[in-house]
Design a protein around this motif. Structure first.
Motif, PDB file in Angstrom:
ATOM      1  N   ARG A   1       0.809  -1.223   0.000  1.00 18.88           N
ATOM      2  CA  ARG A   1       0.000   0.000   0.000  1.00 18.88           C
ATOM      3  C   ARG A   1       0.838   1.267   0.000  1.00 18.88           C
ATOM      4  O   ARG A   1       0.314   2.369  -0.165  1.00 18.88           O
ATOM      5  N   GLY A   2       2.160   1.164   0.178  1.00 22.96           N
ATOM      6  CA  GLY A   2       3.005   2.348   0.207  1.00 22.96           C
ATOM      7  C   GLY A   2       2.798   3.169   1.467  1.00 22.96           C
ATOM      8  O   GLY A   2       2.529   2.636   2.539  1.00 22.96           O
ATOM      9  N   GLU A   3       2.908   4.474   1.318  1.00 28.75           N
ATOM     10  CA  GLU A   3       2.716   5.409   2.433  1.00 28.75           C
ATOM     11  C   GLU A   3       1.459   6.210   2.155  1.00 28.75           C
ATOM     12  O   GLU A   3       1.478   7.149   1.343  1.00 28.75           O
ATOM     13  N   PRO A   4       0.327   5.890   2.796  1.00 29.29           N
ATOM     14  CA  PRO A   4      -0.942   6.531   2.451  1.00 29.29           C
ATOM     15  C   PRO A   4      -0.917   8.050   2.494  1.00 29.29           C
ATOM     16  O   PRO A   4      -1.417   8.705   1.578  1.00 29.29           O
ATOM     17  N   VAL A   5      -0.365   8.638   3.560  1.00 27.51           N
ATOM     18  CA  VAL A   5      -0.365  10.095   3.674  1.00 27.51           C
ATOM     19  C   VAL A   5       0.505  10.713   2.585  1.00 27.51           C
ATOM     20  O   VAL A   5       0.094  11.660   1.896  1.00 27.51           O
ATOM     21  N   LEU A   6       1.701  10.191   2.407  1.00 25.81           N
ATOM     22  CA  LEU A   6       2.608  10.741   1.403  1.00 25.81           C
ATOM     23  C   LEU A   6       2.031  10.580   0.001  1.00 25.81           C
ATOM     24  O   LEU A   6       2.076  11.517  -0.815  1.00 25.81           O
TER      25      LEU A   6
END
Length: 298
Positions: free
Chosen positions: A219-224
Motif C-alpha cells: 500500500r506504500g505510504e498513504p499520507v505521502l
C-alpha cells in the motif's frame, strides 16, 4: 487567522492523578479521563499540548520516583529500570479545570489483539485501566509553554495538517483552536473505518481519511501518496506533521523539496518510530545531547 507569539520558557510540574473513567472511541483508541487534587494548577495551552505521563511498573500500585525536583531527569535515568516509572509523551485532548479533569486519548497499537504481542506499555495499560488507577504526570503550570508546537506565524494563508491515529488528538486540538475563515487541509491515516470521528472547528476544514483496512498489500505510504496527488491552495502555508517518524520525515521532504514550502513553516514531530520504543528514542536523544555538549555544538 489566529497567530501566537513565540513560546516562552515555562515551568512544568509533577501532578499525581488517578483514572476517573474510560471510554472506547473506536477500534484503535480509548479515552481516559484523569482527575487529581491539584489539577486547577495545570494550565494547558490547548492545540497539540504535550506532557509526560509516568506509568508504574507491573508490580507497583503507583509510579515510584527518587526525585521530583529540578534534577528529576538525571535521577530517573539512573533508577533501576525494573523500578523506575515508564515515561511516555501524550497530548492533553481536553481540560476541564473547574472539574479538576483532563482527557487523554490512547492509541492501542493492536494491544487488544490476544493473538499478537502488539502494543507498548502505555497501550496495554490504557486497555486495562480502571477508575482509581494511579499515575503521575509532568505537565505545564502556565498556558504559554514549550509543550505547544502548533504556532502558525503571522502572514499564514492556509494550514496543512497530516498524521496517523497517534496524532489525531493533537490534530483535533489544533483544528478546534483555529479562527473562523482559516483554510485547513487535513490528511489522517487510521486503521479502521470506525476510527473516524467528528473534528469540530470554526475554520474552513477539509479532512481526507486514509483507512488502512481498505488498502491491500504494497500500500506504500498513504499520507505521502495522497499528498503527492493533491492539489494545494495558493498562498503562504503553514504545515504541521506528526505520527510515525519515517513517514513524518518523508512528508516534510516532499513539502520542502517538491512543493516549495519554507522549511521554517513546517513543524514536524515523530510521535513514534517503527521498531523502536520510546526508551530507545530517549537514549538516542540523550546520547546526541551529550555528544553536542562535549564538542561545544549546543
Amino acid at each position: 487567522m489566529t497567530a501566537t507569539a513565540a513560546p516562552t520558557s515555562a515551568p512544568f510540574r509533577f501532578f499525581d492523578v488517578r483514572v476517573a473513567r474510560t471510554r472506547r472511541l473506536g477500534p484503535s483508541m480509548v479515552r481516559i479521563t484523569f482527575t487529581g487534587e491539584r489539577l486547577a494548577e495545570l494550565a494547558s495551552g490547548g492545540r497539540d499540548q504535550r506532557f509526560k505521563l509516568f506509568l508504574p511498573q507491573p508490580h507497583q500500585s503507583a509510579p515510584v520516583f527518587e526525585d521530583t525536583g529540578d534534577g528529576w531527569y538525571a535521577t530517573w535515568r539512573a533508577q533501576d529500570p525494573a523500578e523506575r516509572p515508564v515515561m511516555r509523551s501524550y497530548t492533553i485532548r481536553e481540560q476541564r479545570p473547574h472539574l479538576g479533569e483532563f482527557d487523554v486519548d490512547f492509541a492501542l497499537h493492536g494491544a487488544d489483539d490476544p493473538a499478537s504481542a502488539a502494543g507498548g506499555p502505555a497501550s496495554r495499560w490504557a486497555l486495562a485501566a480502571r477508575p482509581g488507577d494511579r499515575l503521575t504526570v509532568l505537565a505545564p503550570a502556565v498556558a504559554d509553554n514549550g509543550g505547544v508546537d502548533f504556532r502558525p506565524p503571522p502572514g499564514t494563508d492556509w494550514i496543512l495538517l497530516t498524521g496517523d491515529e497517534t496524532a489525531l488528538p493533537a490534530i483535533a486540538g489544533n483544528l478546534a483552536w483555529l479562527s473562523p475563515g482559516t483554510v485547513a487541509k487535513v490528511w489522517i491515516e487510521i486503521g479502521h473505518e470506525d476510527d473516524r470521528r467528528a473534528l469540530p472547528s470554526f475554520a474552513d476544514v477539509e479532512v481526507t481519511w486514509l483507512v488502512r483496512e481498505h488498502a491491500g498489500p504494497g500500500r506504500g505510504e498513504p499520507v505521502l501518496d495522497a499528498l503527492r496527488a493533491a492539489g494545494l491552495p495558493e498562498g503562504t502555508p503553514y504545515a504541521w506533521i506528526a505520527g510515525e517518524a519515517g513517514t513524518v520525515k518523508a512528508v516534510r521532504r516532499h513539502l520542502v523539496r517538491e512543493r516549495g514550502f519554507d522549511r521554517r513553516a513546517v513543524k514536524f514531530t515523530g510521535y513514534w518510530r517503527r521498531g523502536a520504543t520510546e526508551e530507545d528514542l530517549i537514549a538516542e536523544l540523550t546520547a546526541a545531547a551529550t555528544a553536542a555538549a562535549a564538542t561545544g555544538e549546543e
